[in-house]
Design an enzyme around this catalytic site. Sequence first.
Site, PDB file in Angstrom:
ATOM      1  N   THR A   1       0.824  -1.208   0.000  1.00 25.08           N
ATOM      2  CA  THR A   1       0.000   0.000   0.000  1.00 25.08           C
ATOM      3  C   THR A   1       0.861   1.262   0.000  1.00 25.08           C
ATOM      4  O   THR A   1       0.467   2.296  -0.540  1.00 25.08           O
ATOM      5  CB  THR A   1      -0.923  -0.022   1.229  1.00 25.08           C
ATOM      6  OG1 THR A   1      -1.709  -1.216   1.162  1.00 25.08           O
ATOM      7  CG2 THR A   1      -1.851   1.167   1.258  1.00 25.08           C
TER       8      THR A   1
ATOM      9  N   HIS B   1      -1.719  14.508   5.624  1.00 18.98           N
ATOM     10  CA  HIS B   1      -2.985  15.127   6.009  1.00 18.98           C
ATOM     11  C   HIS B   1      -2.791  16.046   7.202  1.00 18.98           C
ATOM     12  O   HIS B   1      -1.986  15.768   8.085  1.00 18.98           O
ATOM     13  CB  HIS B   1      -4.016  14.047   6.329  1.00 18.98           C
ATOM     14  CG  HIS B   1      -4.453  13.281   5.118  1.00 18.98           C
ATOM     15  ND1 HIS B   1      -5.202  13.858   4.128  1.00 18.98           N
ATOM     16  CD2 HIS B   1      -4.217  12.014   4.727  1.00 18.98           C
ATOM     17  CE1 HIS B   1      -5.423  12.958   3.175  1.00 18.98           C
ATOM     18  NE2 HIS B   1      -4.827  11.831   3.512  1.00 18.98           N
TER      19      HIS B   1
ATOM     20  N   VAL C   1       6.616 -14.458   6.173  1.00 19.16           N
ATOM     21  CA  VAL C   1       6.297 -15.074   7.454  1.00 19.16           C
ATOM     22  C   VAL C   1       5.132 -16.024   7.240  1.00 19.16           C
ATOM     23  O   VAL C   1       4.096 -15.637   6.690  1.00 19.16           O
ATOM     24  CB  VAL C   1       5.949 -13.995   8.492  1.00 19.16           C
ATOM     25  CG1 VAL C   1       5.425 -14.642   9.766  1.00 19.16           C
ATOM     26  CG2 VAL C   1       7.167 -13.132   8.782  1.00 19.16           C
TER      27      VAL C   1
ATOM     28  N   ILE D   1      -3.851  -0.254   8.909  1.00 17.63           N
ATOM     29  CA  ILE D   1      -3.415   1.141   8.834  1.00 17.63           C
ATOM     30  C   ILE D   1      -3.851   1.725   7.492  1.00 17.63           C
ATOM     31  O   ILE D   1      -3.136   1.646   6.505  1.00 17.63           O
ATOM     32  CB  ILE D   1      -1.886   1.270   9.015  1.00 17.63           C
ATOM     33  CG1 ILE D   1      -1.390   0.492  10.247  1.00 17.63           C
ATOM     34  CG2 ILE D   1      -1.488   2.740   9.086  1.00 17.63           C
ATOM     35  CD1 ILE D   1      -1.805   1.084  11.582  1.00 17.63           C
TER      36      ILE D   1
ATOM     37  N   CYS E   1      13.330  11.909 -19.470  1.00 17.67           N
ATOM     38  CA  CYS E   1      12.150  12.679 -19.066  1.00 17.67           C
ATOM     39  C   CYS E   1      12.423  13.438 -17.773  1.00 17.67           C
ATOM     40  O   CYS E   1      11.996  14.570 -17.604  1.00 17.67           O
ATOM     41  CB  CYS E   1      10.953  11.766 -18.863  1.00 17.67           C
ATOM     42  SG  CYS E   1      10.480  10.846 -20.319  1.00 17.67           S
TER      43      CYS E   1
HETATM   44  C1  LIG Z   1      -5.853   4.737  -2.224  1.00 18.87           C
HETATM   45  C2  LIG Z   1      -5.098   5.094  -0.983  1.00 18.87           C
HETATM   46  C3  LIG Z   1      -4.779   6.421  -0.711  1.00 18.87           C
HETATM   47  C4  LIG Z   1      -4.092   6.766   0.448  1.00 18.87           C
HETATM   48  N1  LIG Z   1      -3.728   8.055   0.663  1.00 18.87           N
HETATM   49  C5  LIG Z   1      -3.050   8.384   1.776  1.00 18.87           C
HETATM   50  C6  LIG Z   1      -2.615   9.717   1.996  1.00 18.87           C
HETATM   51  O1  LIG Z   1      -2.775  10.582   1.143  1.00 18.87           O
HETATM   52  N2  LIG Z   1      -2.014  10.026   3.162  1.00 18.87           N
HETATM   53  C7  LIG Z   1      -1.803   9.095   4.125  1.00 18.87           C
HETATM   54  O2  LIG Z   1      -1.280   9.447   5.162  1.00 18.87           O
HETATM   55  N3  LIG Z   1      -2.159   7.814   3.916  1.00 18.87           N
HETATM   56  C8  LIG Z   1      -2.763   7.442   2.760  1.00 18.87           C
HETATM   57  N4  LIG Z   1      -3.127   6.142   2.545  1.00 18.87           N
HETATM   58  C9  LIG Z   1      -2.803   5.154   3.553  1.00 18.87           C
HETATM   59  C10 LIG Z   1      -1.355   4.687   3.490  1.00 18.87           C
HETATM   60  O3  LIG Z   1      -0.962   4.450   2.168  1.00 18.87           O
HETATM   61  C11 LIG Z   1      -1.221   3.426   4.305  1.00 18.87           C
HETATM   62  O4  LIG Z   1      -1.751   3.652   5.567  1.00 18.87           O
HETATM   63  C12 LIG Z   1       0.197   2.963   4.467  1.00 18.87           C
HETATM   64  O5  LIG Z   1       0.884   2.899   3.253  1.00 18.87           O
HETATM   65  C13 LIG Z   1       0.184   1.606   5.127  1.00 18.87           C
HETATM   66  O6  LIG Z   1       1.496   1.150   5.252  1.00 18.87           O
HETATM   67  P1  LIG Z   1       1.776  -0.297   5.810  1.00 18.87           P
HETATM   68  O7  LIG Z   1       3.236  -0.354   6.053  1.00 18.87           O
HETATM   69  O8  LIG Z   1       0.867  -0.590   6.919  1.00 18.87           O
HETATM   70  O9  LIG Z   1       1.330  -1.290   4.651  1.00 18.87           O
HETATM   71  P2  LIG Z   1       2.067  -1.764   3.337  1.00 18.87           P
HETATM   72  O10 LIG Z   1       2.737  -0.678   2.656  1.00 18.87           O
HETATM   73  O11 LIG Z   1       1.062  -2.540   2.556  1.00 18.87           O
HETATM   74  O12 LIG Z   1       3.185  -2.750   3.880  1.00 18.87           O
HETATM   75  C14 LIG Z   1       2.915  -4.036   4.339  1.00 18.87           C
HETATM   76  C15 LIG Z   1       4.046  -4.932   3.896  1.00 18.87           C
HETATM   77  O13 LIG Z   1       3.955  -6.194   4.532  1.00 18.87           O
HETATM   78  C16 LIG Z   1       4.413  -7.185   3.667  1.00 18.87           C
HETATM   79  N5  LIG Z   1       3.878  -8.457   4.113  1.00 18.87           N
HETATM   80  C17 LIG Z   1       2.580  -8.814   4.178  1.00 18.87           C
HETATM   81  N6  LIG Z   1       2.484 -10.061   4.644  1.00 18.87           N
HETATM   82  C18 LIG Z   1       3.724 -10.512   4.880  1.00 18.87           C
HETATM   83  C19 LIG Z   1       4.261 -11.739   5.367  1.00 18.87           C
HETATM   84  N7  LIG Z   1       3.480 -12.733   5.704  1.00 18.87           N
HETATM   85  N8  LIG Z   1       5.608 -11.858   5.462  1.00 18.87           N
HETATM   86  C20 LIG Z   1       6.427 -10.831   5.119  1.00 18.87           C
HETATM   87  N9  LIG Z   1       5.956  -9.649   4.654  1.00 18.87           N
HETATM   88  C21 LIG Z   1       4.629  -9.493   4.551  1.00 18.87           C
HETATM   89  C22 LIG Z   1       3.874  -6.733   2.349  1.00 18.87           C
HETATM   90  O14 LIG Z   1       4.609  -7.300   1.278  1.00 18.87           O
HETATM   91  C23 LIG Z   1       4.016  -5.213   2.419  1.00 18.87           C
HETATM   92  O15 LIG Z   1       5.224  -4.763   1.848  1.00 18.87           O
HETATM   93  C24 LIG Z   1      -3.770   5.772   1.373  1.00 18.87           C
HETATM   94  C25 LIG Z   1      -4.067   4.441   1.077  1.00 18.87           C
HETATM   95  C26 LIG Z   1      -4.699   4.094  -0.099  1.00 18.87           C
HETATM   96  C27 LIG Z   1      -4.940   2.683  -0.445  1.00 18.87           C
END
Ligand SMILES: Cc1cc2nc3c(=O)[nH]c(=O)nc-3n(C[C@H](O)[C@H](O)[C@H](O)COP(=O)(O)OP(=O)(O)OC[C@H]3O[C@@H](n4cnc5c(N)ncnc54)[C@H](O)[C@@H]3O)c2cc1C
Lengths: 434, 497
Positions: free
Chosen positions: B52, B61, B184, B347, B414
């Site tokens: 994500t 934000h 994992v 999250i 680019c």
């Molecule tokens: C459309 C959209 C718009 C958004 N806009 C904003 C914004 O403008 N501002 C803002 O603050 N937030 C925004 N968000 C939210 C933000 O992008 C997320 O909250 C944030 O990126 C979440 O990060 P994360 O590390 O939790 O998840 P991720 O980035 O998904 O990371 C999780 C990681 O865990 C790994 N993983 C999963 N399972 C396993 C496993 N079993 N073993 C090993 N690795 C594993 C995955 O490969 C992945 O890399 C937006 C989200 C979306 C979808």
Amino acid sequence: MREFSYDVAIIGGGPAGLAAALAAREAGAERVLILERDRELGGILQQCIHNGFGLRRFEEELTGPGYAHRYIDLVKATDIDVWLDTTVLAAEPGGVITSVSPHAGLTVVRAKSVVYAMGCRERTRGAIRTPGSRPAGVFTAGAAQRMVNMEGYLPGREVVIVGSGDIGLIMARRMTFEGAKVKAVFEIMPHSNGLTRNIVQCLEDFGIPLYLGHSVTAIHGKDRVSGVTVSKVNDKLEVIEGTAFDVDCDCVLLSVGLIPENELGRAAGLGLDPITGGARVDQFRQTSIPGFFAAGNVLHVHDLVDWVSEEAAIAGRSAARHARGELVASGRQRSVTAGEGLRTVVPQCLSAFEPGKMSVRFYFRAAKPMGASLLQFWADGALAFERKLRVVKPSEMIVADIPVRKIGDAATLEFRVLPAPEKIDAEDEIEEEA
Amino acid sequence: MTGSFGAGPLPPSADVVVIGGGVVGCAIARELSRFDLSVVLIERSPDVATGTSKANSGILHAGFDAEPGTWKARLNVRGAALYAELAEGLGIPRKATGALVVAKDATQMETVAELRHRGIDNGVAGLEIWNRDQVVAHEPNISPDVAGALWAPSGAVVCPFLATVGFAENAIRNGAHIVTECAVIGLDVADRQIVAVRTTRGRLATRFVVNAAGLHSGEVARLAGDDSFTITPRRGEYILFDRSVGQLVNTVLFPTPDKVSKGILVSPTVHGNVFIGPDAIDIDDPDDKETTAGGLAGIIAGARRIVPALPLGTAITEFAGLRAAAGKDFVIGPSLAARGLVHAAGIQSPGLTSAPAIGEVIVEMLQDVGLRLKRKAGFVPVNPEKPRFHEVDRMTQAELVATDPLFGRVICRCETITEAEIVAAIQSPCGARTVDGVKRRVRAGAGRCQGGFCGPRVTAILARELGIPVTAVRKDSADSWLFLSRAELEAGEGAHA
Ligand SMILES: Cc1cc2nc3c(=O)[nH]c(=O)nc-3n(C[C@H](O)[C@H](O)[C@H](O)COP(=O)(O)OP(=O)(O)OC[C@H]3O[C@@H](n4cnc5c(N)ncnc54)[C@H](O)[C@@H]3O)c2cc1C
Ligand SMILES: Cc1cc2nc3c(=O)[nH]c(=O)nc-3n(C[C@H](O)[C@H](O)[C@H](O)COP(=O)(O)OP(=O)(O)OC[C@H]3O[C@@H](n4cnc5c(N)ncnc54)[C@H](O)[C@@H]3O)c2cc1C
């Protein structure tokens, strides 16, 4: 930062840059420089290892590198300076060119005249907004061509080609030669964008189906492409419900158009033609920036390299004259418009004629395919000149010489293409190379 | 004291294991790297920022959206403040654009007035209600039927990839190990206490695990017998426009929100592009990032309500991101099923903004469940600056080429990215391993030709720098090979299948 002075500096060392440099030198420019980003001259031709270049210019069929080498050898026999591995970062009005290279660092060239010859770039998936996932295996056809022909690697085993531009057609044949399976070419328009000879020699000869009026509506796959969804479209290019089908493949090659590479021009405030994507030029190929000329694919996309060389020679000669102070801005410029049946015309305006000039050559793209047609030239609202065309295709440039006496001093100049009242057997003047 | 990055061997044990290399996991690892601990982050992809965290709006934000008292409200405001402090030192591009919530009529004006009050409760500074003229003066391309707006000066834009990479690199510089291409698949629990993590590459003994697995965080929780929450993937699609239309908008433009999401926005990016999106559609498959014709048409229609004259002809790419939705708020806190397991799960937005603040609270929670923390003497809070050729003046450019000739070779035309920058992105402590990894770090291939020109060149540089054959270079995910050799093509299905 080191500084240099030249009479004519040419940005880009493809066929346009090479021909412009030679013409400028022959026309008397003393100090001529070609700046080329790549590590060799020749431009896009170096990756076009197929035949079909130079039928017009050399009256024989050469490969892309073969054609390029004719010009490279001619350039090498002169005192034209060539800087390779050198990227131009900026070319500002007044002729100040900033470039960078690993061996010479950042360099400034002051040139009396500048010729833009940067070629074009390929349109991408983003530009045509194809939905779906973003797996590996989606390439522009030109990038794939470079990888196959110059590096010896293949972009996939089972290929679908989107768009029927020439590069896609050439790559359909190349991938078949390499042992890959080319499943189909899908073209959204009801007609192909490629040269007829390429459709015959690259698809029909290998039994590769060409689907006209079909749009790839989605690309699938997680790691690597697994397939595409295709639908028929109606005459407004909208998807017809219920016609969707899937094709499995691990590679998608895009051949969906070329766009002149005008980043430098845009940064310098160059006046552009929104349809060609290139500069607006007069018959000397001078742009809206005095002392800046343009030729080749950076000006408008060409299907045949022979026309590129010819057009670039005009730009090179004019650049040399400008460097000597002989091509003074003429004041009154008349604009030339592409009317009914036409999409583009180059040059887009006319400056005062040189003494003794007999005719002006114009290049056109048609708006849609037509059978026998008439190319008309209208001066001040009156039909002044007419030429017969056996057949008209958007993929093939129309070239016509208009006698200066027919143009006279008319204020409005317009070209049109209309269906011919009767069948036409032979074409007058220039033969089209299909 | 530097840690490591890549698909190398898994250490036999660690004090803390973080699961997931998104912005949240990486910010947590960086916060943990302040202490005398062995920290291992496990990521299933070849790179960080592939979930994500790579496909979102990139907005910091201001914090007026969330209901006061929630994790979202608290961590958003704190996170935004932390970015303002940290971004430069960590090499995270950030631009303070401000944000506007655009209202079209009297009812919407009431809603934005409520948002202002909510923002004040959440501690957001500087919120103002603007009238029509103020909005139009600030945003000349805005829809003429605008009635007014909420102005949030602390809204900003950030590069989500470099945020993730910046946290990860700093964690590694301070001793953390990031093991990639490792998933994992089990959590060993003895006496209701975590004792080990089982992965596709072996077992790792540990008593503390942070679940930051994004869309898969529900599954990870269940590996420890914790089924207290489930994740619903909610897709959002985007269209990105070329930098040549970067002046279209000056600030982040939100419509007045409805119940489900913040609506379709029109926003500048930190790199000078403009995007429109996202929509919000619940889907089943947590790996399905396909864009759809209907979705794209919908966001175009939505964005037109804010900026009617969209330059659709300058679109350079479309993509989709998946929100990991687990109810209204983030799931942050110790698992009730297994001691030592702490969730940073579900999250959704504003997760990118909140990430550094999530790092802080997770460390506190780990301490609460028994992790002993001792500050490290040599903690280095910043990453060395990486020169960006196209952003510096001519004199500095000349100096750069003089120190390293590879600054003189432009690879991505680019974005004017030089070979030296690409090599540095690969050789950095959290170095790129894939073509998209290079793109996320230095933007080679992120411009209007989307790698059409530089893709093959970047592939060759990756092969050279990593000492691998061209055929082993991948686009992004573990199996996303790009090119075959002639021999592989002839050999048929076997190779690369
Ligand atoms: C459309 C959209 C718009 C958004 N806009 C904003 C914004 O403008 N501002 C803002 O603050 N937030 C925004 N968000 C939210 C933000 O992008 C997320 O909250 C944030 O990126 C979440 O990060 P994360 O590390 O939790 O998840 P991720 O980035 O998904 O990371 C999780 C990681 O865990 C790994 N993983 C999963 N399972 C396993 C496993 N079993 N073993 C090993 N690795 C594993 C995955 O490969 C992945 O890399 C937006 C989200 C979306 C979808
Ligand atoms: C795949 C393909 C197949 C074709 N097949 C045929 C055929 O069969 N027969 C035929 O007659 N014609 C064919 N053509 C058309 C013909 O090859 C082109 O029209 C011709 O090469 C265009 O020449 P050019 O010099 O304008 O551009 P290019 O050949 O593209 O040269 C432009 C040069 O400028 C350089 N450059 C760009 N920007 C900079 C900068 N900032 N600084 C320094 N250097 C720069 C580039 O590196 C390049 O070398 C084909 C074209 C393509 C792409």
